[in-house]
Structure formats: structure tokens, C-alpha cells
Write a protein that holds these residues in place. Structure first.
Motif, PDB file in Angstrom:
ATOM      1  N   ILE A   8       0.775  -1.425  -0.454  1.00  0.00           N
ATOM      2  CA  ILE A   8       0.030  -0.256   0.006  1.00  0.00           C
ATOM      3  C   ILE A   8       0.905   0.727   0.450  1.00  0.00           C
ATOM      4  N   MET A   9       0.341   2.543  -0.736  1.00  0.00           N
ATOM      5  CA  MET A   9       0.839   3.653  -0.394  1.00  0.00           C
ATOM      6  C   MET A   9       0.061   4.642  -0.110  1.00  0.00           C
ATOM      7  N   LEU A  10       0.145   5.327   1.003  1.00  0.00           N
ATOM      8  CA  LEU A  10      -0.705   6.436   1.172  1.00  0.00           C
ATOM      9  C   LEU A  10      -0.263   7.745   0.744  1.00  0.00           C
ATOM     10  N   VAL A  11      -1.259   8.320  -0.198  1.00  0.00           N
ATOM     11  CA  VAL A  11      -1.050  10.021  -0.317  1.00  0.00           C
ATOM     12  C   VAL A  11      -1.691  10.690   0.634  1.00  0.00           C
ATOM     13  N   GLU A  12      -1.238  11.577   1.770  1.00  0.00           N
ATOM     14  CA  GLU A  12      -2.573  11.703   2.622  1.00  0.00           C
ATOM     15  C   GLU A  12      -2.040  13.201   3.209  1.00  0.00           C
ATOM     16  N   ASP A  13      -2.281  14.577   2.435  1.00  0.00           N
ATOM     17  CA  ASP A  13      -1.071  15.707   2.911  1.00  0.00           C
ATOM     18  C   ASP A  13      -1.204  16.353   4.383  1.00  0.00           C
ATOM     19  N   HIS A  14      -2.446  15.354   5.347  1.00  0.00           N
ATOM     20  CA  HIS A  14      -2.034  15.890   6.755  1.00  0.00           C
ATOM     21  C   HIS A  14      -1.092  14.578   7.558  1.00  0.00           C
ATOM     22  N   LEU A  57      -5.136   7.412  -2.031  1.00  0.00           N
ATOM     23  CA  LEU A  57      -5.175   8.637  -2.672  1.00  0.00           C
ATOM     24  C   LEU A  57      -6.075   9.531  -1.516  1.00  0.00           C
ATOM     25  N   ASP A  58      -5.437  10.836  -1.550  1.00  0.00           N
ATOM     26  CA  ASP A  58      -6.589  11.401  -0.246  1.00  0.00           C
ATOM     27  C   ASP A  58      -6.747  12.838  -2.086  1.00  0.00           C
ATOM     28  N   ILE A  59      -7.873  13.373  -2.201  1.00  0.00           N
ATOM     29  CA  ILE A  59      -8.223  13.742  -3.754  1.00  0.00           C
ATOM     30  C   ILE A  59      -8.144  15.130  -3.276  1.00  0.00           C
ATOM     31  N   GLY A  60      -7.585  15.438  -2.055  1.00  0.00           N
ATOM     32  CA  GLY A  60      -7.735  17.150  -1.435  1.00  0.00           C
ATOM     33  C   GLY A  60      -6.121  17.217  -1.382  1.00  0.00           C
ATOM     34  N   LEU A  61      -5.306  17.866  -2.322  1.00  0.00           N
ATOM     35  CA  LEU A  61      -3.693  17.925  -1.990  1.00  0.00           C
ATOM     36  C   LEU A  61      -2.895  18.828  -2.597  1.00  0.00           C
ATOM     37  N   PRO A  62      -2.480  19.376  -2.278  1.00  0.00           N
ATOM     38  CA  PRO A  62      -1.931  21.108  -1.963  1.00  0.00           C
ATOM     39  C   PRO A  62      -1.428  21.304  -3.070  1.00  0.00           C
ATOM     40  N   ASP A  63      -0.261  20.757  -4.071  1.00  0.00           N
ATOM     41  CA  ASP A  63       0.344  20.461  -4.753  1.00  0.00           C
ATOM     42  C   ASP A  63      -0.500  20.783  -6.442  1.00  0.00           C
ATOM     43  N   MET A  64      -1.186  19.756  -6.559  1.00  0.00           N
ATOM     44  CA  MET A  64      -2.211  19.529  -8.196  1.00  0.00           C
ATOM     45  C   MET A  64      -3.385  18.306  -7.472  1.00  0.00           C
ATOM     46  N   SER A  65      -4.526  18.112  -7.922  1.00  0.00           N
ATOM     47  CA  SER A  65      -5.964  17.908  -7.592  1.00  0.00           C
ATOM     48  C   SER A  65      -5.391  16.335  -7.747  1.00  0.00           C
ATOM     49  N   GLY A  66      -6.386  15.692  -7.366  1.00  0.00           N
ATOM     50  CA  GLY A  66      -5.960  13.760  -7.263  1.00  0.00           C
ATOM     51  C   GLY A  66      -7.021  13.198  -8.377  1.00  0.00           C
ATOM     52  N   LEU A  67      -7.967  14.087  -9.264  1.00  0.00           N
ATOM     53  CA  LEU A  67      -7.755  13.103 -10.354  1.00  0.00           C
ATOM     54  C   LEU A  67      -7.288  13.439 -11.229  1.00  0.00           C
ATOM     55  N   LYS A  68      -5.631  14.733 -10.755  1.00  0.00           N
ATOM     56  CA  LYS A  68      -4.461  14.870 -11.904  1.00  0.00           C
ATOM     57  C   LYS A  68      -3.774  13.772 -11.264  1.00  0.00           C
ATOM     58  N   VAL A  69      -3.797  12.916 -10.641  1.00  0.00           N
ATOM     59  CA  VAL A  69      -2.451  12.292 -10.158  1.00  0.00           C
ATOM     60  C   VAL A  69      -3.166  10.890 -10.924  1.00  0.00           C
ATOM     61  N   ILE A  70      -4.992  10.963 -10.710  1.00  0.00           N
ATOM     62  CA  ILE A  70      -5.206   9.764 -10.842  1.00  0.00           C
ATOM     63  C   ILE A  70      -4.933   9.716 -12.615  1.00  0.00           C
ATOM     64  N   SER A  71      -5.086  10.614 -13.505  1.00  0.00           N
ATOM     65  CA  SER A  71      -5.053  10.359 -14.097  1.00  0.00           C
ATOM     66  C   SER A  71      -3.273  10.369 -14.385  1.00  0.00           C
ATOM     67  N   LYS A  72      -2.613  10.689 -14.565  1.00  0.00           N
ATOM     68  CA  LYS A  72      -1.263  10.568 -14.275  1.00  0.00           C
ATOM     69  C   LYS A  72      -0.686   9.104 -14.161  1.00  0.00           C
ATOM     70  N   LEU A  73      -1.092   8.652 -13.185  1.00  0.00           N
ATOM     71  CA  LEU A  73      -1.115   7.108 -12.626  1.00  0.00           C
ATOM     72  C   LEU A  73      -1.572   6.082 -13.921  1.00  0.00           C
ATOM     73  N   VAL A  74      -2.814   6.026 -13.645  1.00  0.00           N
ATOM     74  CA  VAL A  74      -3.382   5.463 -14.959  1.00  0.00           C
ATOM     75  C   VAL A  74      -2.660   5.372 -16.115  1.00  0.00           C
ATOM     76  N   GLU A  75      -1.749   6.564 -16.692  1.00  0.00           N
ATOM     77  CA  GLU A  75      -1.663   6.955 -18.143  1.00  0.00           C
ATOM     78  C   GLU A  75      -0.267   6.560 -17.903  1.00  0.00           C
ATOM     79  N   SER A  76       0.305   5.795 -16.614  1.00  0.00           N
ATOM     80  CA  SER A  76       1.912   5.308 -16.197  1.00  0.00           C
ATOM     81  C   SER A  76       1.647   3.871 -16.431  1.00  0.00           C
ATOM     82  N   GLU A  77       0.300   3.413 -17.126  1.00  0.00           N
ATOM     83  CA  GLU A  77      -0.196   1.752 -16.881  1.00  0.00           C
ATOM     84  C   GLU A  77       0.757   1.346 -15.615  1.00  0.00           C
TER      85      GLU A  77
END
Length: 222
Positions: A8-14, A57-77
């Protein structure tokens, strides 16, 4: 610990929340936190390095939208399956998360037992909808959750082999209740609650309680 724990990877800014979630997995057999991130860019970098099974994945991150993170992770296959953690239940946000490739959307007030169950189920390929988002998700996104306009009576007729008690248990499963919660609400033993859930899974011809809940939702009983 299992020989092959779920990575598991945890992505949470708090940090406090992240530490709390990590503690849940550290104290439970079959799970291993292999990476942590507090920003979207850090999450993408660490995911590519560690290739976790599950990304919380926390949807609210300080540097970019969680939606953008999902997109980039999926694109990376990456083979990783993404579970969204959020304190919000915006129907637009929920729909976008699933359309981009997320497997589950979880509101942060979920209990420990249910979080562990969802991670395990998603790792096996299941999808999971938090009960709090079901009404808005059905109204706004028929593509994700088709609407059949099925009444409770129609559902019972379709699945006539479900007893009245099993039907009551199924509605609680849809609400995200654990076996212990079901037992307390219906004034039965936890063993009996578990037996009812097993019967429901068998009768609905699904693999687990998550699939039973999703099938019940799609049939329109909630």
C-alpha cells in the motif's frame, strides 16, 4: 504477516491522518505500507518506484488535484488500484474519479474494519462505492451505476430465495455495516449475522459482500 502482504502507498497531506491510517495497516496482518506521500508529484514519483498494489489517495492535495494524480498514474500503466479517500461527497468529483480509473471512493469517517475489507476487496478486483455517495452517484452517473427503477417488492420477487431476514441484512450490508454492526442492529449474534451474509453472497451469485452490495444498489433497493 502473510507471505505476500498487500503493498500500500498512502497519499495524504495531513501527517496526523496519514500516521493514523498507517498505524491501522501496521497493526493488521496481510498489509504493508511501502510508501507515503504528502503531495501529488511525490505520489507519482514514489508509485513508479515502489509499484504498490493499492494507492490510497487523498483527493485534496496541496500541489495538484487528486483527479490529475489519478490520470497520471493511470497513464503510466501501473498495476496499482486507486482508492480515493475524501471528506467530500460531490457527485461530480465522484463520477470523475471513477471515469478516470479509480476503483473505490471512501469517505474518511469509515471504520477501521471496513477500510481493511475494502482494500482487500479492491486488491482482488472489486469496486466499492461509499453508501453516502450512492444517491447522488445514481442520479448523476447512469454510466457508472445504471438505474433500473426496481422496487423493493420487485427485487424480492426477482430474488425470491432471499428470506426476509436476509433482505434486512442485505440492506445493512449496502449501508457499509460490518457483521458486528449488523448483529447489534438486528439483535442477533455476530455468528448469525456472518451466516446470513454468506447465504446472501451465495444466493446472489457473487463473490463477496462488496459485490452483493453493488448488485443490490444496481437493482435499486437503496
Amino acid at each position: 504477516m502473510d507471505c505476500n502482504p498487500i503493498k500500500i502507498m498512502l497519499v495524504e497531506d495531513h501527517k496526523l491522518i496519514r500516521v493514523g491510517i498507517k498505524t491501522i495497516f501496521d497493526e493488521s496482518d496481510g498489509y504493508e505500507v511501502v510508501a507515503e506521500a504528502s503531495t501529488g508529484s511525490e505520489a507519482i514519483e514514489k508509485a513508479l518506484k515502489t509499484k504498490p498494489d493499492i494507492i490510497l489517495l487523498d483527493i485534496g492535495l496541496p500541489d495538484m488535484s487528486g483527479l490529475k494524480v489519478i490520470s497520471k498514474l493511470v497513464e503510466s500503466e501501473l498495476p496499482s488500484k486507486i482508492i480515493i479517500l475524501s471528506s467530500r461527497n460531490s457527485e461530480d468529483e465522484v463520477s470523475k474519479c471513477f471515469s478516470l480509473g479509480a476503483y473505490a471512493y471512501v469517505i474518511k469517517d469509515i471504520n477501521t474494519e471496513m477500510l481493511l475489507y475494502i482494500v482487500k476487496s479492491v486488491n482482488q478486483g472489486a469496486m466499492w462505492f461509499d453508501p453516502k455517495i450512492v444517491p447522488s452517484l445514481r442520479e448523476k452517473s447512469d454510466k457508472i451505476l445504471p438505474k433500473k427503477h426496481t422496487t423493493r417488492e420487485m427485487f424480492r420477487n426477482t430474488h425470491a430465495n432471499l428470506t426476509q431476514r436476509e433482505y434486512e441484512v442485505l440492506k445493512l450490508v449496502v449501508d457499509g455495516k460490518s457483521n458486528n454492526d449488523i448483529a447489534q442492529e438486528l439483535c442477533i449474534s455476530e455468528h448469525t449475522a456472518k451466516a446470513h451474509v454468506c447465504n446472501i453472497i451465495q444466493k446472489l451469485v457473487v463473490d463477496d459482500r462488496t459485490q452483493a452490495a453493488v448488485k443490490a444498489i444496481k437493482e435499486g433497493i437503496v
